[in-house]
Motif scaffolding. Structure first.
Motif, mmCIF file in Angstrom:
data_model
loop_
_atom_site.group_PDB
_atom_site.id
_atom_site.type_symbol
_atom_site.label_atom_id
_atom_site.label_comp_id
_atom_site.label_asym_id
_atom_site.label_seq_id
_atom_site.Cartn_x
_atom_site.Cartn_y
_atom_site.Cartn_z
ATOM 1 N N GLY A 159 29.821 23.377 26.237
ATOM 2 C CA GLY A 159 29.514 24.076 27.232
ATOM 3 C C GLY A 159 31.042 24.607 27.870
ATOM 4 O O GLY A 159 31.357 25.614 28.247
ATOM 5 N N LEU A 160 31.970 23.603 27.870
ATOM 6 C CA LEU A 160 33.540 23.800 28.496
ATOM 7 C C LEU A 160 34.069 24.869 27.691
ATOM 8 O O LEU A 160 34.887 25.591 28.253
ATOM 9 N N ARG A 161 33.869 24.927 26.398
ATOM 10 C CA ARG A 161 34.444 25.687 25.575
ATOM 11 C C ARG A 161 33.863 26.957 25.934
ATOM 12 O O ARG A 161 34.608 28.068 25.811
ATOM 13 N N ALA A 162 32.500 27.179 25.889
ATOM 14 C CA ALA A 162 32.112 28.379 26.130
ATOM 15 C C ALA A 162 32.666 29.202 27.407
ATOM 16 O O ALA A 162 32.829 30.180 27.565
ATOM 17 N N ARG A 163 32.551 28.075 28.667
ATOM 18 C CA ARG A 163 32.925 28.792 29.861
ATOM 19 C C ARG A 163 34.487 29.172 29.799
ATOM 20 O O ARG A 163 34.916 30.109 30.414
ATOM 21 N N HIS A 166 34.540 32.370 28.125
ATOM 22 C CA HIS A 166 34.245 33.392 29.040
ATOM 23 C C HIS A 166 35.257 33.822 30.100
ATOM 24 O O HIS A 166 35.491 35.036 30.354
ATOM 25 N N VAL A 167 36.077 32.932 30.547
ATOM 26 C CA VAL A 167 36.928 33.068 31.783
ATOM 27 C C VAL A 167 38.052 33.684 30.904
ATOM 28 O O VAL A 167 38.824 34.619 31.465
ATOM 29 N N LEU A 168 38.542 33.468 29.857
ATOM 30 C CA LEU A 168 39.780 34.205 28.998
ATOM 31 C C LEU A 168 39.480 35.530 28.907
ATOM 32 O O LEU A 168 40.064 36.396 29.257
ATOM 33 N N GLN A 169 38.176 35.880 28.612
ATOM 34 C CA GLN A 169 37.607 37.135 28.160
ATOM 35 C C GLN A 169 37.761 38.055 29.513
ATOM 36 O O GLN A 169 38.100 39.146 29.515
#
Length: 216
Positions: A159-163, A166-169
């Motif tokens: 979940g942290l990787r997905a977030r 998303h933040v980086l994008q």
């Protein structure tokens, strides 16, 4: 008609139960049947001996977690406790002569002796203490808890990787792409201002030239 349960079969069942108890707990308890035999009392009848065996088995299951787990495994997978079917010996190659067969046997005779010696050595090895097995079995719930914690941590990390992705994008879209678009807009405006300034300067020079020409 012969009885279905004979004293010999009862003795065999009792012997198997005692061996099972020794394999699981490392010790054996004396049954009332054995106590009656040792004290030279009147031996118990078939019904009493069966009741004794059933009580001993229930006692073993109640005080041994290993026995309970084995019983649960037996109920779930009874085929695991069935003896494997014996495979019939394969016939020898009919194309070999007796001399060739004897030569093959003599060539492999040392390996037979070595294997027999190793098997004899294995018989002298002591049985591992049951305390080690009980310790490993008692650690099973803790290992399952650790595995559950690891699964939860892996899910949280995912979940942290997905977030993070998303933040980086979002940062790339707003800061990088948005900044470039902003700079492009400013450059377009500056270019338009410069073009207007040049046009005004050109017009002013043309007016000065016209004035000097008609004034002169």
């Amino acid at each position: 008609m012969a009885p279905m349960t004979t004293p010999g079969s009862l003795s065999a069942l009792e012997s198997r139960l005692r061996r099972l108890e020794y394999y699981i707990t490392g010790q054996t308890s004396q049954s009332p049947t054995a106590e009656a035999a040792s004290s030279k009392e009147k031996p118990l009848n078939v019904r009493a001996r069966l009741s004794d065996l059933e009580q001993s088995l229930n006692d073993l299951i109640s005080r041994s977690q290993t026995a309970r787990e084995l019983l649960t495994t037996y109920h779930k997978h009874p085929s695991l406790f069935l003896p494997s079917p014996a495979t019939p010996p394969t016939s020898s190659d009919p194309s070999l002569t007796n001399r060739e067969r004897i030569s093959t046997i003599l060539a492999l005779a040392p390996s037979y002796q070595e294997t027999a010696s190793r098997l004899t050595t294995l018989k002298d090895l002591p049985i591992p203490p049951t305390s080690a097995s009980r310790t490993l079995i008692s650690l099973q719930p803790r290992l399952e808890q650790v595995e559950a914690v690891q699964r939860e941590q892996a899910k949280e990390i995912e979940g942290l990787r997905a977030r993070s992705a998303h933040v980086l994008q979002r940062w790339y879209e707003v800061s990088v792409i948005g900044g470039n678009e902003c700079w492009a807009e400013w450059e377009r405006r500056v270019e338009m201002v410069e073009r207007g300034v040049r046009q005004r300067e050109r017009a002013r020079k043309e007016e000065e030239v016209q004035g000097e020409k008609y004034g002169g």
